[in-house]
Design a protein around this motif. Sequence first.
Motif, PDB file in Angstrom:
ATOM      1  N   VAL A 164       0.289  -0.834  -0.253  1.00  0.00           N
ATOM      2  CA  VAL A 164      -0.229  -0.076   0.329  1.00  0.00           C
ATOM      3  C   VAL A 164       1.207   1.360   0.268  1.00  0.00           C
ATOM      4  N   GLY A 165       1.608   0.940   0.826  1.00  0.00           N
ATOM      5  CA  GLY A 165       2.849   2.625   0.696  1.00  0.00           C
ATOM      6  C   GLY A 165       3.619   2.192  -0.832  1.00  0.00           C
ATOM      7  N   ALA A 166       4.076   1.561  -1.180  1.00  0.00           N
ATOM      8  CA  ALA A 166       4.796   1.482  -2.508  1.00  0.00           C
ATOM      9  C   ALA A 166       3.849   2.092  -3.580  1.00  0.00           C
ATOM     10  N   ILE A 167       2.412   1.665  -3.046  1.00  0.00           N
ATOM     11  CA  ILE A 167       1.641   2.579  -4.486  1.00  0.00           C
ATOM     12  C   ILE A 167       0.934   3.797  -4.204  1.00  0.00           C
ATOM     13  N   ILE A 168       1.069   4.529  -2.964  1.00  0.00           N
ATOM     14  CA  ILE A 168       1.033   5.591  -2.825  1.00  0.00           C
ATOM     15  C   ILE A 168       2.291   6.660  -3.197  1.00  0.00           C
ATOM     16  N   VAL A 169       3.975   6.028  -3.466  1.00  0.00           N
ATOM     17  CA  VAL A 169       4.673   6.095  -3.757  1.00  0.00           C
ATOM     18  C   VAL A 169       4.790   6.368  -5.236  1.00  0.00           C
ATOM     19  N   LEU A 170       3.875   5.641  -5.571  1.00  0.00           N
ATOM     20  CA  LEU A 170       3.517   5.519  -7.399  1.00  0.00           C
ATOM     21  C   LEU A 170       3.078   6.383  -7.760  1.00  0.00           C
ATOM     22  N   MET A 171       1.938   6.359  -7.140  1.00  0.00           N
ATOM     23  CA  MET A 171       0.487   7.439  -7.476  1.00  0.00           C
ATOM     24  C   MET A 171       1.214   8.867  -7.406  1.00  0.00           C
ATOM     25  N   VAL A 172       2.001   9.078  -5.922  1.00  0.00           N
ATOM     26  CA  VAL A 172       2.969  10.449  -5.818  1.00  0.00           C
ATOM     27  C   VAL A 172       3.828  10.857  -7.119  1.00  0.00           C
ATOM     28  N   TRP A 173       4.700  10.038  -7.506  1.00  0.00           N
ATOM     29  CA  TRP A 173       5.384   9.704  -9.291  1.00  0.00           C
ATOM     30  C   TRP A 173       5.328   9.973 -10.001  1.00  0.00           C
ATOM     31  N   ALA A 174       3.966   9.409 -10.016  1.00  0.00           N
ATOM     32  CA  ALA A 174       3.188   9.450 -11.255  1.00  0.00           C
ATOM     33  C   ALA A 174       2.540  11.351 -10.829  1.00  0.00           C
ATOM     34  N   PHE A 175       2.638  11.970 -10.393  1.00  0.00           N
ATOM     35  CA  PHE A 175       1.262  13.295  -9.820  1.00  0.00           C
ATOM     36  C   PHE A 175       2.772  14.144 -10.549  1.00  0.00           C
TER      37      PHE A 175
END
Length: 86
Positions: free
Chosen positions: A67-78
């Motif tokens: 879940v934390g890695a998904i959050i990091v990926l979403m921030v990275w994409a943004f």
Amino acid sequence: MSILWTIIVGFVAGVVAKFLIPGPNEPSGFVLTTILGIVGAFVASYLGQALGWYAPGEGAGIIGAIVGAIIVLMVWAFLSKRGNTA
């Protein structure tokens, strides 16, 4: 042994997160995938401790790391979209 375990869990979490949230601007490669998972585990641990889900000093497990890695990926994409439009 805990550092090796963190790297293994981080790699698995990074691979699963990249599989669940694919994208053209995502980090690739073994090292970046592992770093993504490890950062995700730290994010999940910090958020879990802040919300009272984990005791102080207790880290997130594999699900929390994903879940934390998904959050990091979403921030990275943004951030990568925001940087390309300037």
